[in-house]
Design a protein around this motif. Sequence first.
Motif, PDB file in Angstrom:
ATOM      1  N   ALA A  59      -5.187  17.587 -60.119  1.00 40.83           N
ATOM      2  CA  ALA A  59      -4.515  18.139 -58.939  1.00 40.83           C
ATOM      3  C   ALA A  59      -3.045  18.359 -59.277  1.00 40.83           C
ATOM      4  CB  ALA A  59      -4.648  17.190 -57.753  1.00 40.83           C
ATOM      5  N   TYR A  85      -6.703  21.793 -59.172  1.00 38.47           N
ATOM      6  CA  TYR A  85      -6.786  21.781 -57.714  1.00 38.47           C
ATOM      7  C   TYR A  85      -5.367  21.803 -57.147  1.00 38.47           C
ATOM      8  CZ  TYR A  85     -11.417  20.218 -59.017  1.00 38.47           C
ATOM      9  OH  TYR A  85     -12.666  20.147 -59.611  1.00 38.47           O
ATOM     10  N   PRO A  87      -2.914  21.347 -53.429  1.00 43.59           N
ATOM     11  CA  PRO A  87      -2.933  20.786 -52.072  1.00 43.59           C
ATOM     12  C   PRO A  87      -2.938  21.875 -51.006  1.00 43.59           C
ATOM     13  CG  PRO A  87      -0.725  20.652 -52.993  1.00 43.59           C
ATOM     14  CD  PRO A  87      -1.615  21.155 -54.094  1.00 43.59           C
ATOM     15  N   PHE A  99      -7.456  18.907 -51.269  1.00 44.31           N
ATOM     16  CA  PHE A  99      -7.244  19.516 -52.578  1.00 44.31           C
ATOM     17  C   PHE A  99      -8.378  20.498 -52.847  1.00 44.31           C
ATOM     18  CE2 PHE A  99      -4.702  15.682 -52.853  1.00 44.31           C
ATOM     19  CZ  PHE A  99      -3.547  16.164 -53.439  1.00 44.31           C
ATOM     20  N   ILE A 134      -3.743  13.084 -60.215  1.00 46.56           N
ATOM     21  CA  ILE A 134      -2.990  13.794 -59.193  1.00 46.56           C
ATOM     22  C   ILE A 134      -1.541  13.825 -59.642  1.00 46.56           C
ATOM     23  CG2 ILE A 134      -2.241  13.853 -56.787  1.00 46.56           C
ATOM     24  CD1 ILE A 134      -4.759  12.314 -56.045  1.00 46.56           C
TER      25      ILE A 134
END
Length: 205
Positions: A59, A85, A87, A99, A134
């Motif tokens: 992410a 990915y 947000p 996500f 992330i």
Amino acid sequence: MSHLQQPVPPTLPQTRQALRQHVRQLRQQLSAAEQTEAATELAHHISGNDSLLAKQHFALYLANDAELNTEPLIKALWQAGKDVYLPVLHPFCPGYLLFLHYDRSSVMQINRFNIPEPQLNCARVMPVAALDIIFTPLVAFDAIGNRLGMGGGFYDRTLAQLPADSGCQVIGLAHNCQQVAAVPVAAWDIPLQQLITPAKYFDFR
């Protein structure tokens, strides 16, 4: 990781806002050439990290307000066959993020903060706990992993959903100039596990 947090001073709101404004000004003063160099260095650091590149689901975010540009890193991850990915503001739970899978064919839209995000498609949502890494944006950080965001609390609320035994790594991304002596900590803050700048890798675990 709450043991990393420092006592909250009485003037917490004012102190956090003043620090936020100061560091935002520092990164906004970076030249276009400095921004490009920083983004390129970041992509090189992460692309050369075998431990990170062993993961599959990443992410990231699209830079806003002079944040460290992630576009070279995203392209490097795509080239390495990784899933990326981005947000998206949660449509039903205000203050939280979803996500969504992001690739060259993703349909984008502008959210209420004037930031591009993938158009909502439930089939492309990845649960937070299923992400391997992330990479989070931030305004300021200190040497023990405390993170100061933009003030909306979106990442803090979303990351608080991670189970204690989650294998997801939360890694901050920042310019070198965003490190400060100490971030005033609030009870809801989620400290970072790791952080990467163009010049250094920090491990706070």
